[in-house]
Design a protein around this motif. Structure first.
Motif, PDB file in Angstrom:
ATOM      1  N   MET A  26       9.347   0.374 -10.405  1.00  0.00           N
ATOM      2  CA  MET A  26      10.123   0.468  -9.148  1.00  0.00           C
ATOM      3  C   MET A  26       9.834   1.798  -8.452  1.00  0.00           C
ATOM      4  SD  MET A  26      13.820  -0.949 -10.328  1.00  0.00           S
ATOM      5  CE  MET A  26      13.822  -1.329 -12.053  1.00  0.00           C
ATOM      6  N   MET A  63       7.133   3.445  -8.597  1.00  0.00           N
ATOM      7  CA  MET A  63       5.759   3.453  -8.082  1.00  0.00           C
ATOM      8  C   MET A  63       5.569   2.553  -6.869  1.00  0.00           C
ATOM      9  SD  MET A  63       4.074   5.639  -9.821  1.00  0.00           S
ATOM     10  CE  MET A  63       2.363   5.427  -9.483  1.00  0.00           C
ATOM     11  N   PHE A  64       6.262   1.422  -6.858  1.00  0.00           N
ATOM     12  CA  PHE A  64       5.892   0.414  -5.854  1.00  0.00           C
ATOM     13  C   PHE A  64       7.009  -0.091  -4.953  1.00  0.00           C
ATOM     14  CE2 PHE A  64       2.830  -0.114  -9.369  1.00  0.00           C
ATOM     15  CZ  PHE A  64       1.706   0.287  -8.675  1.00  0.00           C
ATOM     16  N   THR A  65       8.196   0.477  -5.053  1.00  0.00           N
ATOM     17  CA  THR A  65       9.256  -0.013  -4.164  1.00  0.00           C
ATOM     18  C   THR A  65       9.832   1.140  -3.362  1.00  0.00           C
ATOM     19  OG1 THR A  65      11.092   0.323  -5.699  1.00  0.00           O
ATOM     20  CG2 THR A  65       9.910  -1.762  -5.891  1.00  0.00           C
TER      21      THR A  65
END
Lengths: 246, 256
Positions: free
Chosen positions: B103, B105-107
């Motif tokens: 989360m 890293m990518f949200t």
């Protein structure tokens, strides 16, 4: 042929390492952790070794140069220049290759054999950049600081050992420290520490990242990384000395 | 849905996967079974492109993973979750931070949202009160469950599990199997499981692919596997006297 292949793989890894980070905030956090782990935690050992080496260099210079024709300030001057030109950058980097280099190789190697690197890749994270870039920046950033600390501690070491053993007075020693100072020597050594810092971080990271097998191979990679980094440090010392003093 | 077509893979000239084709269906637990060294893990890692195959097509809902560039592959991987054999949890992070990592890293979720989602994922795998423990401080079964929680953190469309039961006692193995099955149905995802655990085969084997010496040896489900006439599969499935007795009893029951 194998060496060429390894060099090629090293540069390919560096290409991946220096690609744009996924999330800069996470990288900053990693960087601070690495500065603490690889740099701050090395301060004490660097200081202790440098104090002793400064003292030893002072005593060696005194015993080997005891000649009425030699001016007494040469002891302080010799200690200062030995520390600045070779000990605090090259010898200290060799020591750091052992301490920090083996740490980097075994940490990344363990992550490889326990599939943590695969796990990062599978999440879509550039594992090379995520794991290695903060270490490179941390070591390159901290190396000049360690160099300056080492020179300072080495001079203090000489200041303690010389007068205590009665071979030189404080005034003679400090006079030597202030005599014929060449600022370029510091610039030259800082350039060297930056190059050595890069090698200390990248060569072990490369060895660790490409480990295949288990714990035994991680140990071998760690040893290989220290050997390779040490050889490369001495090789680049030779090259840089030739280039920068020409 | 994941489809593989004519996959071939060799290491230093030694063929490991020989012309394997199959379909892994959505909402079902698809098992890849076979002896140790048969090529199961190579197949699984090839499907997610941790290994490059020599030939063949790997289609994720029609998208060929082999033809993807780095950016598309990265995008696709954010739709995947994987549970590795040893869990592959990050040693330097505690349980909650391991689940939170994808989360982060990518949200763009807020910290509070992430905390709530971490709680949800850990609750889903029945882990309570272990948020601040490190991987070295928890049991093997818990580590697997945390790995599952991390794998489902980004609501994946595809879940891969490499021998999720290895090294676990039978009771914990069944818990893990049931958990994977429930998650597969609940989130309607395509799940691939590498295993040589016969309990898993019987409990959750909606689709089973049997690999033998790198070749597709058999395909079917957990009912068909009991009565197959495939000699190699029989040798594998009924390797122990206990399983042979169970098969004979079941056959006798059916005959009566």
């Amino acid at each position: 042929m194998r060496i060429l292949s390894e060099i090629g793989s090293y540069f390919l890894l560096m290409y991946r390492v220096f690609s744009k980070p996924e999330k800069s905030r996470i990288y900053w956090r990693q960087l601070l952790l690495e500065i603490e782990k690889l740099g701050i935690n090395s301060l004490a050992i660097v200081a202790i070794i440098s104090v002793f080496m400064g003292g030893i260099i002072t005593l060696q210079l005194t015993y080997n140069m005891s000649n009425p024709l030699m001016p007494s300030y040469l002891i302080g001057l010799g200690n200062r220049d030995t520390l600045i030109l070779e000990f605090s950058c090259t010898v200290l980097s060799l020591m750091m290759a052992g301490k920090v280099g083996s740490n980097i190789a075994s940490e990344i190697g363990s992550m490889r054999v326990t599939e943590q690197i695969d796990s990062l890749e599978l999440m879509g994270v550039n594992s090379a950049s995520f794991l290695i870039l903060p270490k490179i920046v941390a070591v390159v950033f901290i190396s000049p600081i360690l160099f300056i600390l080492s020179v300072f501690c080495g001079i203090i070491g000489g200041l303690i050992a010389g007068p205590l053993s009665g071979v030189v007075t404080v005034a003679q020693y400090m006079g030597g420290i202030r005599t014929m100072f060449v600022p370029f020597y510091v610039t030259f050594s800082i350039i060297k520490t930056l190059v050595f810092g890069f090698l200390i971080a990248t060569v072990p990271a490369f060895q660790g990242y490409n480990v295949q097998g288990g714990a035994l191979e991680v140990g071998k990679a760690s040893t290989r990384s220290v050997v390779n980094t040490s050889i490369l440090i001495l090789f680049f010392d030779l090259i840089l000395t030739q280039l920068l003093f020409k | 849905m994941i489809e593989i077509r004519n996959i071939r893979k060799s290491f230093e000239g030694r063929p490991i996967l020989k012309d394997i084709s199959t379909l892994f269906e959505k909402g079902k637990t698809n098992l890849i079974i076979g002896q140790s060294g048969s090529g199961k893990t190579v197949l699984l890692k090839s499907i997610v492109r941790l290994l490059e195959v020599d030939e063949g097509e790997i289609l994720f809902d029609g998208r060929d993973v082999r033809k993807m560039n780095f950016r598309d592959l990265k995008q696709l991987r954010q739709e995947m979750g994987m549970v590795f054999q040893g869990g592959a949890l990050f040693d330097s992070l505690d349980v909650a931070d391991n689940v939170r990592f994808p989360m982060d890293m990518f949200t763009t979720m807020s910290s509070g949202e992430k905390d709530r989602h971490v709680d949800f994922c850990l609750d889903r795998v029945n882990i309570k009160g272990a948020h601040r423990l490190f991987p070295s401080e928890i049991s093997g079964g818990m580590r697997k469950r945390v790995a599952i929680a991390r794998a489902i953190a980004l609501n994946p469309k595809y879940l891969f599990c490499d021998e999720p039961n290895s090294g676990l006692d039978p009771v914990t193995s069944i818990l893990i199997d049931n958990l994977i099955k429930e998650i597969t149905v609940e989130f309607d995802i395509t799940t691939l499981i590498n295993t040589h655990d016969m309990n898993s085969v019987m409990e959750i084997g909606d689709n089973i692919l049997f690999i033998s010496n790198g070749e597709k040896g058999w395909e079917g489900n957990n009912t068909q596997v009991l009565f197959t006439r495939n000699r190699k599969l029989n040798e594998f499935v009924f390797a122990s006297p206990l399983s042979k007795r169970i098969r004979d009893l079941k056959q006798r029951e059916d005959d009566e």
